[in-house]
Enzyme design. Structure first.
Site, mmCIF file in Angstrom:
data_model
loop_
_atom_site.group_PDB
_atom_site.id
_atom_site.type_symbol
_atom_site.label_atom_id
_atom_site.label_comp_id
_atom_site.label_asym_id
_atom_site.label_seq_id
_atom_site.Cartn_x
_atom_site.Cartn_y
_atom_site.Cartn_z
ATOM 1 N N HIS A 98 0.582 -1.271 -0.114
ATOM 2 C CA HIS A 98 -0.031 -0.253 0.026
ATOM 3 C C HIS A 98 0.816 1.239 0.127
ATOM 4 O O HIS A 98 0.491 2.336 0.168
ATOM 5 C CB HIS A 98 -0.955 -0.056 1.283
ATOM 6 C CG HIS A 98 -2.153 -0.658 0.838
ATOM 7 N ND1 HIS A 98 -2.258 -2.025 0.543
ATOM 8 C CD2 HIS A 98 -3.316 -0.363 0.442
ATOM 9 C CE1 HIS A 98 -3.831 -2.482 0.345
ATOM 10 N NE2 HIS A 98 -4.263 -1.354 0.062
ATOM 11 N N ASP A 165 -6.169 5.416 9.513
ATOM 12 C CA ASP A 165 -7.655 5.649 8.996
ATOM 13 C C ASP A 165 -8.157 4.226 8.520
ATOM 14 O O ASP A 165 -9.431 3.899 8.576
ATOM 15 C CB ASP A 165 -7.996 6.785 7.921
ATOM 16 C CG ASP A 165 -7.646 7.983 8.695
ATOM 17 O OD1 ASP A 165 -7.535 8.097 9.936
ATOM 18 O OD2 ASP A 165 -7.323 8.995 8.021
ATOM 19 N N GLU A 277 -9.743 14.827 13.503
ATOM 20 C CA GLU A 277 -9.166 14.931 12.203
ATOM 21 C C GLU A 277 -9.858 16.255 11.705
ATOM 22 O O GLU A 277 -10.593 16.867 12.481
ATOM 23 C CB GLU A 277 -9.271 13.883 11.038
ATOM 24 C CG GLU A 277 -8.482 12.604 11.901
ATOM 25 C CD GLU A 277 -8.316 11.490 10.592
ATOM 26 O OE1 GLU A 277 -8.790 11.726 9.342
ATOM 27 O OE2 GLU A 277 -7.536 10.507 11.032
HETATM 28 P P1 FAD Z 1 4.140 -1.936 2.217
HETATM 29 O O1 FAD Z 1 3.760 -0.769 1.200
HETATM 30 O O2 FAD Z 1 4.093 -3.265 1.703
HETATM 31 O O3 FAD Z 1 5.681 -1.461 2.913
HETATM 32 C C1 FAD Z 1 5.867 -0.014 3.070
HETATM 33 C C2 FAD Z 1 7.370 -0.224 3.696
HETATM 34 O O4 FAD Z 1 7.788 -0.976 4.692
HETATM 35 C C3 FAD Z 1 8.437 -0.831 2.421
HETATM 36 O O5 FAD Z 1 9.406 -0.151 2.556
HETATM 37 C C4 FAD Z 1 8.702 -2.141 2.916
HETATM 38 O O6 FAD Z 1 9.825 -2.941 2.586
HETATM 39 C C5 FAD Z 1 8.637 -2.072 4.354
HETATM 40 N N1 FAD Z 1 7.940 -3.225 5.366
HETATM 41 C C6 FAD Z 1 6.883 -3.859 4.999
HETATM 42 N N2 FAD Z 1 6.611 -4.721 5.910
HETATM 43 C C7 FAD Z 1 7.554 -4.727 6.811
HETATM 44 C C8 FAD Z 1 8.143 -5.462 7.683
HETATM 45 N N3 FAD Z 1 7.350 -6.424 8.455
HETATM 46 N N4 FAD Z 1 9.321 -5.094 8.432
HETATM 47 C C9 FAD Z 1 10.082 -4.135 8.068
HETATM 48 N N5 FAD Z 1 9.426 -3.360 6.885
HETATM 49 C C10 FAD Z 1 8.367 -3.628 6.440
HETATM 50 N N6 FAD Z 1 -0.670 5.695 6.731
HETATM 51 C C11 FAD Z 1 -1.150 6.176 8.236
HETATM 52 O O7 FAD Z 1 -0.098 6.486 8.852
HETATM 53 N N7 FAD Z 1 -2.231 6.460 8.241
HETATM 54 C C12 FAD Z 1 -3.397 6.207 7.605
HETATM 55 O O8 FAD Z 1 -4.381 6.475 8.069
HETATM 56 C C13 FAD Z 1 -3.119 5.880 6.116
HETATM 57 N N8 FAD Z 1 -4.053 5.403 5.284
HETATM 58 C C14 FAD Z 1 -3.849 4.880 4.124
HETATM 59 C C15 FAD Z 1 -4.761 4.388 3.422
HETATM 60 C C16 FAD Z 1 -4.703 3.849 2.277
HETATM 61 C C17 FAD Z 1 -5.727 3.603 1.141
HETATM 62 C C18 FAD Z 1 -3.290 3.730 1.709
HETATM 63 C C19 FAD Z 1 -2.947 3.170 0.435
HETATM 64 C C20 FAD Z 1 -2.225 3.956 2.538
HETATM 65 C C21 FAD Z 1 -2.467 4.539 3.718
HETATM 66 N N9 FAD Z 1 -1.399 4.773 4.683
HETATM 67 C C22 FAD Z 1 -1.682 5.345 5.688
HETATM 68 C C23 FAD Z 1 0.029 4.534 4.388
HETATM 69 C C24 FAD Z 1 0.719 3.276 4.981
HETATM 70 O O9 FAD Z 1 0.769 3.434 6.278
HETATM 71 C C25 FAD Z 1 1.720 2.876 3.996
HETATM 72 O O10 FAD Z 1 1.382 2.602 2.829
HETATM 73 C C26 FAD Z 1 2.598 1.763 4.797
HETATM 74 O O11 FAD Z 1 3.771 1.449 3.828
HETATM 75 C C27 FAD Z 1 1.709 0.621 4.918
HETATM 76 O O12 FAD Z 1 1.401 -0.123 3.762
HETATM 77 P P2 FAD Z 1 1.816 -1.841 3.950
HETATM 78 O O13 FAD Z 1 1.692 -2.648 4.855
HETATM 79 O O14 FAD Z 1 1.154 -2.327 2.500
HETATM 80 O O15 FAD Z 1 3.564 -1.818 3.669
#
Ligand code: FAD
Length: 516
Positions: A98, A165, A277
């Site tokens: 994400h 969120d 918010e």
């Molecule tokens: P990924 O996108 O898969 O990874 C993000 C980063 O973290 C990469 O660098 C990856 O290599 C690393 N990573 C992943 N897993 C691990 C792990 N286990 N250990 C160490 N590193 C790791 N953020 C907020 O703070 N508040 C919000 O309300 C919010 N709302 C969102 C809503 C939507 C629709 C979207 C798309 C994103 C939102 N985000 C929000 C952003 C979100 O926090 C980031 O996208 C975050 O990266 C989490 O997504 P993911 O778990 O898919 O991680």
């Protein structure tokens, strides 16, 4: 005359494998493919192309393989294997992908670790416990989503205090960034609510860390953009779960009143709301959007008329006060007291009364997002001292000028710096109160440039006027920009990299140590 060559189905399959599959399979060195874990690597184009996109749909980086670990040891073996090569391959943990700018990708000979594969038998899952020192807490696999955490903890009448969120994000993914939402002013971001972590470092060492034990690694990993280790377990603080939420929205014409009231609300601490918010309402960022459908059609048209009379720009505070059976008889009175001095437009207060789970799961786009759209998002932290100028230039001018192109929610709400632990890697402005701007654009892929232009215009304005903003979910192209972003934290960040990931293996998609 000879017959035209007509290949048999077997020949077609042979050619397909020879020209398309084998080249992918051999992108990794032979040493890797000879190991036991090689069976967990998928090199077929379908797997690698799935790992080459993310929610942003802006960056495409194809890895050499996607790794599907079933145990922690599998990940340790993969990272150790990389370290043992003269030219190591990079390793990117992927939560739910994400990210919006390829942060969980690994180009070239890199390997993407599909963290969701861990989510099976023998894993920690979400395990709720209690001890006298910590009270209630949950041990959670780094691959779990916050939705999983909510469901499992609610079964015990408990819940984390700080959320995002949207809950289809992984625990490892948000703890690598910060994890912010309307509860952060009160409890801090998610990284302020973690007792302990299990981490596999860039050298393949498995280390348990906390504020007291291996604290350097603990603080480095929190907000550390995946640079120091892969989080495989987080111990998260829990409180008694509230049962219901009074959910309120207030509409403002005036930015000063809007922010003054937000700051008043976040100053009330435990007597005030549990969540605050704020957002902008414009023609292309309407009251109801994908983040939340709150208003009835009647209320929407009332707000739309006000929007027209206010040159197409309104502000909205969203607040929530939790309650349960014990407080149900006093909650309405509490809300009246809380709202009595607020300066929203008279008559423009809208309320709902919902189960807490409905409120926390309000952003319900699910795990399947629309791949035909791109999301050129911009997320900033803006110091309080500059928000009036920021409003004048960014909201009243730049965004209004681009109103025909802006599309998607525009969030703007404050945090208390004191709730953030300065020892983590997360970077925030140096002021007691700062705001977050979330410009959550949706765009057709061929229109991305228009949105990037808007984002750049905002960043350039901040740069020229000397505003000390910081990016959240940061993305930069040059080393200099990263050094500037981290400011006084850069030396420690680099030192921790040398200590825990000296061969620069982890999360290359952030482009910090491998930027151009
Ligand atoms: P990924 O996108 O898969 O990874 C993000 C980063 O973290 C990469 O660098 C990856 O290599 C690393 N990573 C992943 N897993 C691990 C792990 N286990 N250990 C160490 N590193 C790791 N953020 C907020 O703070 N508040 C919000 O309300 C919010 N709302 C969102 C809503 C939507 C629709 C979207 C798309 C994103 C939102 N985000 C929000 C952003 C979100 O926090 C980031 O996208 C975050 O990266 C989490 O997504 P993911 O778990 O898919 O991680």
């Amino acid at each position: 005359m000879a017959d035209a060559y007509n290949p048999s189905p077997t020949m077609i399959i042979f050619f397909f494998f020879f020209f398309f599959v084998i080249p992918w399979a051999t992108a990794l060195p032979d040493e890797v493919l000879r190991q036991d874990i090689a069976g967990l690597l998928r090199t077929d184009p379908e797997s690698t192309s799935r790992a080459s996109v993310d929610y942003g749909n802006l960056v495409r980086e194809t890895p050499s393989a996607v790794f599907h670990p079933t145990t922690i040891d599998d990940i340790i073996s993969l990272i150790k294997l990389s370290n043992n090569l003269s030219t190591p391959f990079s390793v990117a943990a992927k939560g739910r992908g994400h990210s919006v700018r390829g942060q969980a990708m690994a180009a070239g000979d890199g390997v993407v670790v599909e963290m969701s594969s861990l989510d099976g038998k023998g894993r920690v899952g979400v395990r709720v416990s209690w001890n006298p020192a910590l009270g209630f807490f949950a041990d959670v696999g780094g691959e779990k989503t916050w939705k999983d955490v909510l469901e499992a903890t609610l079964e015990h009448g408990l819940a984390p205090v700080s959320w995002t969120d949207y809950l289809y994000l992984t625990v490892g993914g948000t703890l690598s960034n910060g994890g912010i939402s309307g509860q952060s002013f009160l409890h801090g971001p998610q990284i302020s609510n973690v007792h302990e972590l299990d981490v596999i470092t860039g050298t393949g060492d498995f280390i348990t860390c906390s504020k007291e034990m291996n604290s350097e690694l603990f603080f480095a990993v929190l907000g550390g953009l995946g640079q120091f280790g892969i989080i495989t377990r987080a111990r998260i603080l829990l409180h008694k779960a509230p049962s219901r939420a009074k959910w309120v929205r207030l509409i403002y014409k005036d930015f000063s009143k809007f922010t003054r009231d937000q700051e008043y609300l976040i100053s009330l601490d435990s007597n005030g709301p549990n969540y605050v918010e704020g957002s902008l309402i414009t023609d292309n960022s309407p009251p109801n959007n994908w983040r939340s459908s709150f208003y009835s059609s009647l209320h929407q048209s009332k707000i739309t008329s006000l929007l027209k009379s206010n040159q197409g720009l309104l502000y909205s505070i969203e607040l929530v006060k939790y309650y349960d059976d014990l407080t149900s008889s006093t909650i309405d009175e509490e809300l009246v007291t809380m709202a009595k001095d607020l300066e929203f437009v008279p008559g423009f207060i809208f309320k709902k009364d919902v189960p807490v789970i409905d409120f926390l799961t309000r952003v319900a786009i699910g795990d399947n997002h629309d791949n035909s759209e791109a999301h050129p998002w911009l997320n900033l932290f803006v110091p309080k001292s500059t928000i009036l100028d920021f409003n004048e230039a960014v909201f009243a001018q730049i965004i209004r000028r681009h109103n025909h192109t802006t599309s998607g929610p525009i969030l703007f709400y404050p945090f208390n710096r004191i709730k953030w632990d300065d020892r983590t890697s997360a970077v925030i402005p140096e002021e007691e109160i700062f705001y977050t701007l979330g410009l959550l654009h949706s765009s057709m892929p061929d229109e991305v440039e228009i949105y990037e232009k808007l984002n750049n215009e905002i960043l350039e304005f901040c740069e020229k006027s000397g505003m000390k903003i910081k990016q959240y979910l940061p993305h930069y192209k040059s080393k200099e920009d990263w050094v500037k972003h981290f400011g006084s934290k850069w030396d420690t960040f680099r030192e921790m990299k040398t200590k825990f990931d000296p061969r620069m293996i982890l999360s290359p998609g952030q482009r910090i140590f491998n930027s151009i």
